[in-house]
Design a protein around this motif. Structure first.
Motif, short mmCIF file in Angstrom:
data_model
loop_
_atom_site.label_atom_id
_atom_site.label_comp_id
_atom_site.label_asym_id
_atom_site.label_seq_id
_atom_site.Cartn_x
_atom_site.Cartn_y
_atom_site.Cartn_z
N VAL A 67 3.12 17.43 34.75
CA VAL A 67 3.07 17.31 33.29
C VAL A 67 1.62 17.32 32.82
O VAL A 67 1.26 17.99 31.84
N LYS A 68 0.76 16.57 33.52
CA LYS A 68 -0.66 16.52 33.13
C LYS A 68 -1.31 17.90 33.27
O LYS A 68 -2.16 18.27 32.45
N THR A 69 -0.90 18.64 34.28
CA THR A 69 -1.41 20.00 34.44
C THR A 69 -0.99 20.87 33.26
O THR A 69 -1.79 21.65 32.72
N ALA A 70 0.28 20.72 32.85
CA ALA A 70 0.78 21.48 31.70
C ALA A 70 0.05 21.08 30.42
O ALA A 70 -0.27 21.93 29.58
N TRP A 71 -0.22 19.79 30.26
CA TRP A 71 -0.93 19.31 29.07
C TRP A 71 -2.34 19.89 28.98
O TRP A 71 -2.77 20.34 27.92
N THR A 72 -3.07 19.85 30.09
CA THR A 72 -4.44 20.36 30.06
C THR A 72 -4.47 21.86 29.80
O THR A 72 -5.36 22.35 29.09
N ALA A 73 -3.49 22.57 30.34
CA ALA A 73 -3.40 24.01 30.07
C ALA A 73 -3.11 24.25 28.60
O ALA A 73 -3.68 25.16 27.97
N CYS A 74 -2.23 23.42 28.03
CA CYS A 74 -1.88 23.56 26.62
C CYS A 74 -3.07 23.23 25.72
O CYS A 74 -3.30 23.89 24.71
N LEU A 75 -3.84 22.21 26.09
CA LEU A 75 -5.05 21.87 25.34
C LEU A 75 -6.03 23.04 25.34
O LEU A 75 -6.59 23.40 24.30
N ALA A 76 -6.22 23.64 26.50
CA ALA A 76 -7.14 24.77 26.62
C ALA A 76 -6.65 25.96 25.81
O ALA A 76 -7.43 26.63 25.11
N GLU A 77 -5.35 26.24 25.89
CA GLU A 77 -4.77 27.36 25.14
C GLU A 77 -4.88 27.13 23.64
O GLU A 77 -5.15 28.06 22.87
N THR A 78 -4.68 25.88 23.23
CA THR A 78 -4.79 25.54 21.81
C THR A 78 -6.21 25.72 21.31
O THR A 78 -6.45 26.28 20.22
N MET A 79 -7.17 25.26 22.09
CA MET A 79 -8.58 25.44 21.71
C MET A 79 -8.94 26.92 21.62
O MET A 79 -9.63 27.35 20.69
N THR A 80 -8.44 27.71 22.57
CA THR A 80 -8.72 29.15 22.57
C THR A 80 -8.16 29.81 21.32
O THR A 80 -8.84 30.61 20.66
N ALA A 81 -6.91 29.48 20.97
CA ALA A 81 -6.28 30.05 19.78
C ALA A 81 -7.00 29.61 18.51
O ALA A 81 -7.22 30.41 17.60
N THR A 82 -7.37 28.33 18.46
CA THR A 82 -8.07 27.82 17.28
C THR A 82 -9.41 28.51 17.09
O THR A 82 -9.77 28.91 15.98
N ILE A 83 -10.15 28.66 18.18
CA ILE A 83 -11.45 29.35 18.10
C ILE A 83 -11.26 30.80 17.69
O ILE A 83 -12.04 31.35 16.89
N ARG A 84 -10.20 31.42 18.20
CA ARG A 84 -9.91 32.80 17.80
C ARG A 84 -9.64 32.88 16.30
O ARG A 84 -10.11 33.79 15.60
N GLY A 85 -8.90 31.90 15.78
CA GLY A 85 -8.62 31.88 14.35
C GLY A 85 -9.86 31.62 13.51
O GLY A 85 -10.06 32.25 12.46
N VAL A 86 -10.71 30.70 13.97
CA VAL A 86 -11.95 30.41 13.25
C VAL A 86 -12.87 31.63 13.26
O VAL A 86 -13.49 31.97 12.25
N ASN A 87 -12.93 32.31 14.41
CA ASN A 87 -13.76 33.52 14.50
C ASN A 87 -13.25 34.59 13.54
O ASN A 87 -14.05 35.28 12.89
N ALA A 88 -11.93 34.74 13.46
CA ALA A 88 -11.34 35.71 12.53
C ALA A 88 -11.68 35.34 11.10
O ALA A 88 -11.95 36.21 10.26
#
Length: 323
Positions: free
Chosen positions: A125-146
């Motif tokens: 579960v912790k592995t899934a959480w950290t992956a989700c945190l990273a994916e969320t940050m990536t998507a957010t940065i992509r949105g901010v860049n756009a």
């Protein structure tokens, strides 16, 4: 409900503990900037976890790192936009300086990962959480860049481009706790996707509400449009609400907004009715538009990117295609 209120109280305690236990964060422990918000993401997380039957401790872990990451995004957003105030309090960069705001935002991100990895949840579960945190940050940065590099002047479909940008920047962050709750419960991928899609749509609806508040000048401490001043893609400016056809465009935006809410509720139809209760009681009032038609009176000169707009009839065709 009493259990939920207790969890919310404990969430506040956990967040304050994160600040007080770190020598750098401790400086900001009593700064109202971090404690004056509604904490809607934490509330939603705890309520949804209760509906799904997740252990309170795991729900608190998810709510805590979600709020930490959200606060990091606010600190960085204010720095990028050079907004001097939020929720009636000076923004971090304005009060402490640009460098301090950048460092503080990064530290809050690190704290979010620390909470996720130090949880008593199973390793998987912790592995899934950290992956989700990273994916969320990536998507957010992509949105901010756009948002920062947008060129809606040459867009062939303003609404679609705007909704994609808002989905990345705002939707991914709001769906984060939902995705992590689903991971903790080892829910099916299809169910996880349905729930995340619902809350992502609601977040985009909130982004439209936030754009409306900026357009109308109803944000606390702001008498002019920050989006217009900074050339940010606000949907009300993008579609030309300051023009003579403002009533039609406001109605168009209202239809898009309402459709996002309806799609979210539809996504939850196969789940326990209590999930839709959370939407009706907590989330929908939070994302609802004001309905006002009076824009903020400002001497702002809008950027050329706000001058480009498709005809109202064409945009209405886009809305009909989404319903």
């Amino acid at each position: 409900m009493d259990s939920d209120n207790l969890c919310l109280s404990r969430l506040n305690g956990r967040l304050r503990s994160c600040f007080s236990s770190d020598p750098l964060l401790r400086v900001f422990l009593e700064d109202g900037y971090f404690w004056s918000g509604q904490g809607i993401r934490g509330q939603v997380c705890i309520r949804i976890a209760s509906c799904l039957g997740l252990d309170d401790e795991l729900a608190l872990d998810v709510a805590t790192f979600t709020e930490l990451l959200h606060n990091a995004s606010l600190v960085h957003d204010d720095l990028i936009d050079e907004d001097v105030e939020r929720r009636g309090h000076q923004s971090v960069w304005k009060k402490y300086g640009h460098s301090q705001a950048l460092i503080l935002g990064d530290l809050l991100i690190a704290q979010a990962f620390k909470v996720a990895t130090s949880s008593k949840a199973p390793d998987s579960v912790k592995t899934a959480w950290t992956a989700c945190l990273a994916e969320t940050m990536t998507a957010t940065i992509r949105g901010v860049n756009a948002e920062l590099s947008h060129d809606f002047k040459h867009s062939s479909d303003i609404l679609t481009d705007y909704l994609k940008m808002a989905g990345d920047k705002t939707g991914s962050m709001f769906a984060l706790p939902i995705h992590c709750l689903c991971s903790a419960l080892t829910m099916k991928a299809t169910e996880t996707e349905q729930l995340c899609s619902a809350f992502s749509n609601l977040a985009v609806a909130y982004q439209i509400k936030d754009d409306e508040a900026d357009y109308l000048g109803t944000k606390i401490g702001r008498s002019t449009s920050s989006d217009a001043l900074n050339g940010r893609p606000n949907i009300y400016h993008l579609l030309g609400c300051e023009k003579t056809n403002s009533d039609k465009i406001m109605d168009l935006i209202g239809k898009v907004h309402q459709n996002l809410i309806l799609e979210a509720k539809k996504s939850l139809e196969g789940f326990h009715f209590s999930l839709n209760q959370v939407l009706d009681e907590l989330v929908i009032p939070f994302v609802q538009l004001s309905g006002s038609l009076s824009p903020v009176q400002s001497e702002v000169i809008f950027s050329d990117q706000y001058e480009q707009q498709s005809s109202v009839s064409l945009q209405e065709d886009v809305v009909r295609s989404q319903v």
